[in-house]
Design a protein around this motif. Structure first.
Motif, short mmCIF file in Angstrom:
data_model
loop_
_atom_site.label_atom_id
_atom_site.label_comp_id
_atom_site.label_asym_id
_atom_site.label_seq_id
_atom_site.Cartn_x
_atom_site.Cartn_y
_atom_site.Cartn_z
N CYS A 403 0.75 -1.13 -0.17
CA CYS A 403 -0.20 -0.30 0.13
C CYS A 403 0.81 0.85 -0.26
O CYS A 403 2.04 1.44 0.84
CB CYS A 403 -0.95 0.11 0.55
SG CYS A 403 -2.14 1.33 1.22
N ASP A 446 -6.48 3.85 -6.13
CA ASP A 446 -8.03 3.37 -4.81
C ASP A 446 -8.41 4.49 -4.30
O ASP A 446 -9.71 4.28 -4.92
CB ASP A 446 -7.10 2.79 -3.12
CG ASP A 446 -8.30 2.04 -1.96
OD1 ASP A 446 -8.73 0.88 -2.26
OD2 ASP A 446 -8.62 3.14 -1.81
N THR A 459 -3.47 -6.44 -5.70
CA THR A 459 -4.92 -7.04 -5.65
C THR A 459 -5.39 -7.12 -7.05
O THR A 459 -4.51 -8.29 -6.84
CB THR A 459 -5.72 -5.29 -5.49
OG1 THR A 459 -5.86 -5.37 -7.05
CG2 THR A 459 -5.23 -4.53 -5.15
N LEU A 509 -9.48 -7.09 1.05
CA LEU A 509 -9.56 -6.45 -0.41
C LEU A 509 -11.76 -6.86 -0.56
O LEU A 509 -11.19 -7.94 -0.26
CB LEU A 509 -8.77 -6.64 -1.26
CG LEU A 509 -7.34 -5.71 -0.66
CD1 LEU A 509 -6.90 -6.63 -0.15
CD2 LEU A 509 -6.50 -5.43 -2.73
N THR A 521 -12.38 -1.43 -1.86
CA THR A 521 -10.90 -0.77 -1.55
C THR A 521 -10.62 -1.60 -0.53
O THR A 521 -10.36 -3.28 -0.68
CB THR A 521 -11.66 0.33 -0.76
OG1 THR A 521 -10.37 1.13 0.28
CG2 THR A 521 -12.49 -0.55 0.28
#
Length: 587
Positions: A403, A446, A459, A509, A521
């Protein structure tokens, strides 16, 4: 006298002949007695009476023969009417055969036909007089084969003594006597050709000389009538079978058309709709009852102006076309149709109208528009994996991610004289620069948080074994992009405004929100820690945690173009252990 034809009936002649005979006998008995009394008959009176009796006897035979023939002709005419009165030929022929047996003096009668598929002779009608046995094995096959082979009738007074039948085992075994057999001759509609496809066989096993030429002629005439009746019945059965097959084929076609997902519409040359299937009704919100027989313009309103020309060309010149058209349908609004137009031809190749296959592209085009909109937020390469999150229910999936939080610019660096719209325009310049670099690195944006951006790697949309390394490479590319932007804006590139921080770990997620509105998200401690590190970041720094560095070293041990310098660890709120920090630079 017979009132119908003015002729003397046989019974009257017979009575007259008997009276003359009795008179002659009486005269002969009394002639001697009369002569003793000198009473004499005229010369030649008795001989004249005897001659008259003989002539009356001959006349009686002739009239009897004529009467029989007239009766047979009347019966034949009656039989002809009977045979042609119904297409149920078997029952009619059976009744006619009963009449024929009575007229000819036969005991049994059979009608045999050649099976055109197997070419074998088969019994069609079997009738007998009173209790006569109808054993088919007692019918002379020798006679049948000869009649069918040569197409000529056969009549015999005594089959046992007929040299033509000397080799017939049936005749010898069953001691057959009087036999007649005539061919059934079938002619084509033009009368130019004929074929023998059966025979009529009658016999009397016990009496000789039952059949004369008269009975043979009668049977031959009956055979001609029977052949016509049988041929008509066969044609009628063929027509019935054809109608059944056509009905069955039409039902199959209708079922096929009903089961086809595409809409199918056919028109006649005049433009009227002749077929309209279920799928077409669902697409156009109509029914076959409301559409068939109407002009196509009423069934497909507000289409492209050249559609009628395309359909007319298909119907008149046999050309085909494919086009995409839009129209308004009551209850649906705007729809998009893919239309394939082809000529509708008969089996002989003659064009008799047009056929259209409709495919409803409305949902597909709406999805394409939605996807086009989404590409503004996702890199084009990520669109291939969009179905991964579409299949997720409300909730999520735990997986390792990197992230990244970044600040594109500092609010304090903006001139205070800028109006709100100008500040927004300038902010979008920084965000646009960042977005382009993120998309090139296959990162997932995101969310935008004012002047900040949250970015995810690995992701469901962008699975990546080297996600930590790619996140760092993206961050360094952002440093270069912002330096170039500063020069374009006239700012000092040595005074950077951006901050970038990242952390690698497990997060959840998935989709959050409601069934009608949701967004994809990531949540969890990994995301929170990345945010905490970003809050400590100084302008121009690219910070990463020890977890991110460990992932890079494990997956890319030979990395040489990036170097890392350790910084003071972070004691994040709510965490007992300190988090090691490192800053990334180009080597």
């Amino acid at each position: 006298m017979n009132p119908e034809n003015g002729a003397l009936p046989v019974s009257a002649l017979r009575a007259l002949r008997e009276q003359i005979s009795q008179t002659t006998e009486a005269l002969v008995r009394h002639e001697t007695i009369a002569s003793r009394r000198n009473i004499f008959l005229p010369d030649g009176a008795i001989s004249t009476l005897k001659a008259l009796e003989t002539e009356l006897t001959g006349l009686e035979v002739l009239l009897g023969t004529d009467e029989i023939e007239v009766g047979q002709l009347r019966a034949l005419a009656k039989t002809s009417v009977l045979i042609n009165s119904s297409l149920d030929v078997d029952n009619v022929l059976a009744s006619a055969m009963d009449e024929l047996i009575n007229l000819t003096g036969a005991e049994r009668g059979f009608i045999l036909l050649v099976n055109r598929q197997t070419n074998r002779l088969e019994f069609r009608i079997s009738r007998g007089l009173n209790d006569a046995e109808l054993r088919e094995d007692e019918v002379s096959r020798t006679i049948l084969r000869d009649v069918i082979a040569h197409g000529k009738p056969i009549q015999t007074d005594n089959a046992m003594e007929d040299t033509r039948l000397a080799e017939s085992e049936t005749v010898a075994k069953f001691v057959l006597r009087s036999i007649m057999c005539v061919p059934l001759i079938f002619r084509d509609r033009t009368g130019s050709s004929e074929r023998v496809d059966g025979a009529i066989y009658v016999d009397n096993k016990f009496r000789q000389a039952v059949f004369s030429t008269r009975e043979l002629n009668l049977l031959t005439a009956f055979a001609h009538q029977a052949a016509v009746a049988i041929e008509n019945a066969m044609l009628y059965q063929q027509v019935q079978q054809t109608l059944i097959e056509i009905t069955r084929a039409r039902a199959i076609i209708e079922n096929v058309f009903a089961s086809i997902e595409s809409g199918v519409i056919t028109t006649m040359q005049g433009g009227q709709v002749s077929l309209f299937n279920r799928a077409a009704g669902e697409i156009l919100r109509s029914t076959p009852e409301d559409s068939i027989g109407k002009p196509l313009q009423e069934v497909l309103p507000k289409l492209r102006e050249d559609l009628n020309a395309q359909i007319t060309a298909a119907a008149e010149t046999g050309s085909s076309a494919m086009l995409e058209a839009q129209t308004e349908v009551a209850g649906r609004g705007r729809i998009v149709l893919n239309m394939r137009i082809s000529p509708l031809k008969t089996a002989g190749g003659e064009t008799q109208g047009a056929a259209m296959v409709l495919d409803d592209l409305t949902e597909e085009r709406e999805r394409e528009e939605t996807f086009s909109l989404m590409t503004r937020y996702l890199p084009p390469g990520l669109m291939d994996n969009i179905h991964q999150i579409a299949d997720l229910a409300m909730g999520g999936e735990r997986r390792e991610v990197t992230c990244v939080f970044m600040t594109a610019c500092q609010w304090s660096a903006f001139p205070s004289s800028l109006r709100p719209q100008q500040r927004m325009d300038l902010l979008n310049v920084y965000l646009q620069t960042a977005t382009q670099v993120v998309h090139q690195a296959q990162g997932v944006l995101d969310k935008y948080l004012g002047n900040e951006i949250m970015i995810l790697f690995n992701t469901q949309l962008n699975p990546d074994l080297y996600h930590a390394r790619h996140a760092v490479e993206m961050a360094l590319a952002l440093k270069d992009a912002f330096a170039d932007l500063a020069e374009k804006l006239g700012n000092d590139p040595t005074l950077p405004q951006y901050t970038i921080a990242m952390h690698t770990g497990v997060a959840t997620l998935g989709n959050v929100g409601s069934l009608r509105r949701r967004s994809f998200t990531a949540i969890g401690d990994t995301i929170n820690l990345a945010k905490r590190i970003h809050e400590t970041c100084m302008p121009g720094q690219v910070l990463l945690t020890g977890s991110t560095l460990e992932h890079i070293q494990a997956t890319s041990p030979a990395l040489r173009h990036i170097r890392f310098e350790q910084r003071n660890p972070l004691q994040a709120r709510g965490r007992q252990e300190q988090t090691g920090l490192f800053e990334a630079f180009y080597a």
